[in-house]
Design an enzyme around this catalytic site. Structure first.
Site, short mmCIF file in Angstrom:
data_model
loop_
_atom_site.label_atom_id
_atom_site.label_comp_id
_atom_site.label_asym_id
_atom_site.label_seq_id
_atom_site.Cartn_x
_atom_site.Cartn_y
_atom_site.Cartn_z
N GLU A 174 0.89 -1.18 0.00
CA GLU A 174 0.00 0.00 0.00
C GLU A 174 0.91 1.21 0.00
O GLU A 174 1.54 1.51 1.02
CB GLU A 174 -0.87 0.04 1.26
CG GLU A 174 -1.78 -1.14 1.45
CD GLU A 174 -2.96 -1.12 0.52
OE1 GLU A 174 -3.14 -0.12 -0.23
OE2 GLU A 174 -3.70 -2.11 0.52
N CYS A 208 -2.58 8.71 2.56
CA CYS A 208 -2.31 8.35 1.16
C CYS A 208 -3.54 8.58 0.29
O CYS A 208 -3.42 8.68 -0.93
CB CYS A 208 -1.79 6.93 1.05
SG CYS A 208 -2.74 5.78 2.03
#
Ligand code: ADP
Length: 407
Positions: A174, A208
């Protein structure tokens, strides 16, 4: 975790800096992963497949992949841990986890709770380290480790993937993002501005999935900007334990420098500074890394902020004239994690949902995340998914048995 919510939230605010209410929300979100995967563990089904041979049967079973090594970041120091530990345990794997060097205390509290909950010794293991490199090296090269799962920057993710490739370890990554936030001509600009103000400043932009490119049509720019400015200028920065604080500090000196460099580069190249654009030094703020909530208007592709991830409290607004080019502009990034679209049209929403090259799309929605939903990105944002059945599959091997009845 739920019983210890206040203690965990306070540990997080003191260690990482996010406002206490946001820390409470993260603890609940983190606990959700344990609950969801504990339930889903019951449904790790195999299947039988009919064979064209009368004497043959096929059976497929799922088995734990083996020992998992996990590396987690500082920005969500509790939920990023349970998002990996919960599916690993549900699948039947053991795990060794290295938290970020900036937030070991949150990790220690979670592992204490795992022990208290009765997890057998050696099943979930924690390694804190000031220097992550030697631990990363062991994770990439020790043959006992079958899978490496990582959340963090794209650069480190690539390095880990390359290292793990020599032993063909399973990996999930990720990584960073550069989310477009598209306000279509038919959207309600006030509603969109409210949504942006809520999602952009979560964790002071250190997420993010934080919107990084805001596309607003000129016909609604005035209304959008007025609402956004009204909300942003009210946001108070400071000690996250103080009620009413919305903006916590950035993680370190390098982070504040990067944000400031991006803002200066944008202004030097023609962007308009609507509000903010400086490090906050008043009162006690000089002791921390506080950057003023910032709005930049008229951002263009020539500016570094248009392509680089910011990880700070900056809203870069980009003008567009033609909705036909929007899709192309939004997809014009190496990243592919999250994207947001505001529109009242079902067909526009469907067009964007199907054609945006991102793993998570919020349609008039700023919180498209849940333990039950697959989270993850395309392109330089990584591979694999966390949460949901996809998140469990990452920790399972598929084994096929062909059984002949002739023996
Ligand atoms: P950020 O820039 O957001 O801090 P990083 O990718 O540097 O992101 O950090 C995310 C996680 O990766 C942290 O746990 C950090 O310790 C770890 N990390 C950074 N460099 C390495 C490395 N060389 N090997 C293993 N882990 C690393």
């Amino acid at each position: 975790m739920v019983e210890n919510l206040e203690h965990l939230a306070k540990t997080m605010t003191l260690e990482q800096g996010k406002p206490i209410q946001a820390a409470r929300n993260e603890v609940k979100y983190g606990a959700d992963f344990l609950l969801w995967f504990a339930e889903e563990a019951k449904r790790i089904y195999g299947r039988t497949i009919p064979s064209s041979r009368a004497d043959q049967r096929f059976m497929v079973i799922k088995q734990p992949v083996g020992v998992v090594a996990a590396i987690t970041p500082w920005n969500y120091p509790i939920s990023m841990i349970t998002r990996k530990v919960a599916p690993a345990l549900a699948a039947g794997c053991t795990i060794v986890l290295k938290p970020a060097e900036a937030t070991p205390l949150c990790a220690i509290e979670i592992f204490k709770l795992l022990e208290k909950a009765g997890l057998p010794e050696g099943v979930a293991n924690l390694v804190t380290a000031l220097d992550p490199k030697p631990v990363g090296k062991v994770f990439m090269t020790d043959k006992k480790i079958a899978k490496l799962t990582f959340t963090g920057s794209t650069g480190v993710g690539k390095m880990l993937a390359q290292g793990a490739a020599s032993q063909m370890k399973r990996i999930s990554l990720e990584l960073g993002g550069h989310a477009p936030f598209i306000v279509c001509k038919d959207a309600n600009p006030v509603h969109a501005a409210k949504g942006l103000s809520l999602v952009k400043f979560l964790n002071t932009g250190q997420a993010c999935i934080s919107p990084n490119r805001i596309y607003v049509h000129p016909t609604m720019k005035a209304a959008f900007l007025e609402e956004l400015k009204k909300r942003v200028t009210k946001m108070k920065a400071g000690d996250g334990m103080t009620p009413g604080i919305k903006i916590g500090p950035l993680v370190n000196a390098a982070a504040i420098q990067k944000v400031d460099d991006q803002v200066k580069d944008a202004v030097n190249n023609g962007a308009t500074l609507v509000t903010g654009g400086f490090r906050m030094m008043d009162d006690n703020l000089a002791k921390g890394y506080f950057y003023a909530p910032t709005i930049l208007d008229h951002v263009t592709p020539s500016m570094s902020i248009y392509r680089q991830e910011t990880f700070g409290p900056v809203v870069p607004i980009i003008d567009y004239e033609d909705e036909d080019n929007l899709l192309e502009m939004a997809n014009d990034t190496d990243y592919g994690l999250a994207a947001y679209v505001y529109t009242k049209s079902y067909s526009t929403a469907t067009k964007f949902f199907e054609n945006l090259n991102f793993g998570i799309i919020g349609i008039n929605d700023i919180n498209p995340t849940s333990a039950a939903a697959p989270f993850g990105g395309m392109k330089m944002s990584g591979m694999g998914r966390e949460g949901a059945i996809e998140g469990l599959d990452e920790y399972l091997e598929t084994k096929l048995g062909g059984f002949s009845l002739n023996c």
